[in-house]
Scaffold this motif. Sequence first.
Motif, short mmCIF file in Angstrom:
data_model
loop_
_atom_site.label_atom_id
_atom_site.label_comp_id
_atom_site.label_asym_id
_atom_site.label_seq_id
_atom_site.Cartn_x
_atom_site.Cartn_y
_atom_site.Cartn_z
N GLU A 20 17.52 27.87 52.18
CA GLU A 20 16.85 29.06 51.65
C GLU A 20 17.72 29.76 50.63
O GLU A 20 17.23 30.22 49.59
CB GLU A 20 16.50 30.02 52.80
CG GLU A 20 15.34 29.53 53.63
CD GLU A 20 15.16 30.32 54.93
OE1 GLU A 20 15.93 31.27 55.18
OE2 GLU A 20 14.25 29.95 55.69
N SER A 21 19.01 29.84 50.90
CA SER A 21 19.92 30.48 49.97
C SER A 21 20.02 29.71 48.66
O SER A 21 20.03 30.30 47.57
CB SER A 21 21.30 30.61 50.61
OG SER A 21 22.18 31.26 49.74
N ILE A 22 20.04 28.39 48.75
CA ILE A 22 20.08 27.57 47.53
C ILE A 22 18.80 27.76 46.74
O ILE A 22 18.83 27.95 45.52
CB ILE A 22 20.31 26.09 47.87
CG1 ILE A 22 21.72 25.89 48.44
CG2 ILE A 22 20.08 25.20 46.64
CD1 ILE A 22 21.95 24.53 49.07
N CYS A 23 17.65 27.73 47.41
CA CYS A 23 16.37 27.88 46.72
C CYS A 23 16.21 29.26 46.08
O CYS A 23 15.43 29.42 45.14
CB CYS A 23 15.21 27.61 47.68
SG CYS A 23 15.05 25.87 48.14
N ALA A 24 16.94 30.25 46.58
CA ALA A 24 16.84 31.62 46.06
C ALA A 24 17.79 31.88 44.89
O ALA A 24 17.83 32.99 44.37
CB ALA A 24 17.12 32.61 47.19
N GLN A 25 18.54 30.88 44.46
CA GLN A 25 19.49 31.07 43.37
C GLN A 25 18.76 31.52 42.09
O GLN A 25 17.60 31.17 41.88
CB GLN A 25 20.26 29.79 43.09
CG GLN A 25 21.21 29.39 44.18
CD GLN A 25 22.33 30.40 44.38
OE1 GLN A 25 23.01 30.78 43.44
NE2 GLN A 25 22.52 30.81 45.61
N THR A 26 19.47 32.25 41.27
CA THR A 26 18.89 32.71 40.01
C THR A 26 18.83 31.59 38.97
O THR A 26 18.13 31.70 37.97
CB THR A 26 19.70 33.89 39.44
OG1 THR A 26 21.05 33.49 39.26
CG2 THR A 26 19.63 35.08 40.38
N LEU A 27 19.56 30.53 39.20
CA LEU A 27 19.55 29.37 38.30
C LEU A 27 18.17 28.73 38.31
O LEU A 27 17.55 28.56 39.37
CB LEU A 27 20.60 28.37 38.78
CG LEU A 27 20.79 27.10 37.96
CD1 LEU A 27 21.29 27.44 36.56
CD2 LEU A 27 21.79 26.19 38.66
N ASN A 28 17.66 28.37 37.16
CA ASN A 28 16.36 27.72 37.04
C ASN A 28 16.33 26.47 37.91
O ASN A 28 17.26 25.67 37.89
CB ASN A 28 16.11 27.37 35.57
CG ASN A 28 14.72 26.84 35.33
OD1 ASN A 28 14.22 25.97 36.04
ND2 ASN A 28 14.08 27.36 34.31
N SER A 29 15.25 26.28 38.66
CA SER A 29 15.17 25.15 39.59
C SER A 29 15.18 23.79 38.88
O SER A 29 15.42 22.78 39.53
CB SER A 29 13.93 25.27 40.47
OG SER A 29 12.75 25.22 39.69
#
Length: 122
Positions: A20-29
């Motif tokens: 969840e923390s990785i998916c919430a990153q501000t970096l474009n997916s």
Amino acid sequence: MISIIIPTYKPGPYLWECLESICAQTLNSKDWEVILILNGDKEPYWSEIRHWIADHAEGKQIHLLYEEKASVSQARNRGLDAMNAEYVKHFDKDHVPARICYGDVSLAGECKIEIAVIATKC
């Protein structure tokens, strides 16, 4: 692009917090992928991870691999073989990165990074 490699054995709730923390990153997916390597016992973990990905990570690049009998090092090497990015980050299954851990990876090539390793004998 950055590949985040996560080896896991009998994962628990901490894995969902990590993902969840990785998916919430501000970096474009489009600029990152997760390569999750499940070691050892496949079920029920494989199904649980597949369901989590389907329910929480739509549009994200999360790849699930399986190693029947792999050590953490073998699992990380398998992730390195499967990665599609220029940069790599190894996470443990209980690692929870800060929300802004990753910024614009396109700038990484412009940065000059120097690393020094100092070893002493006590």
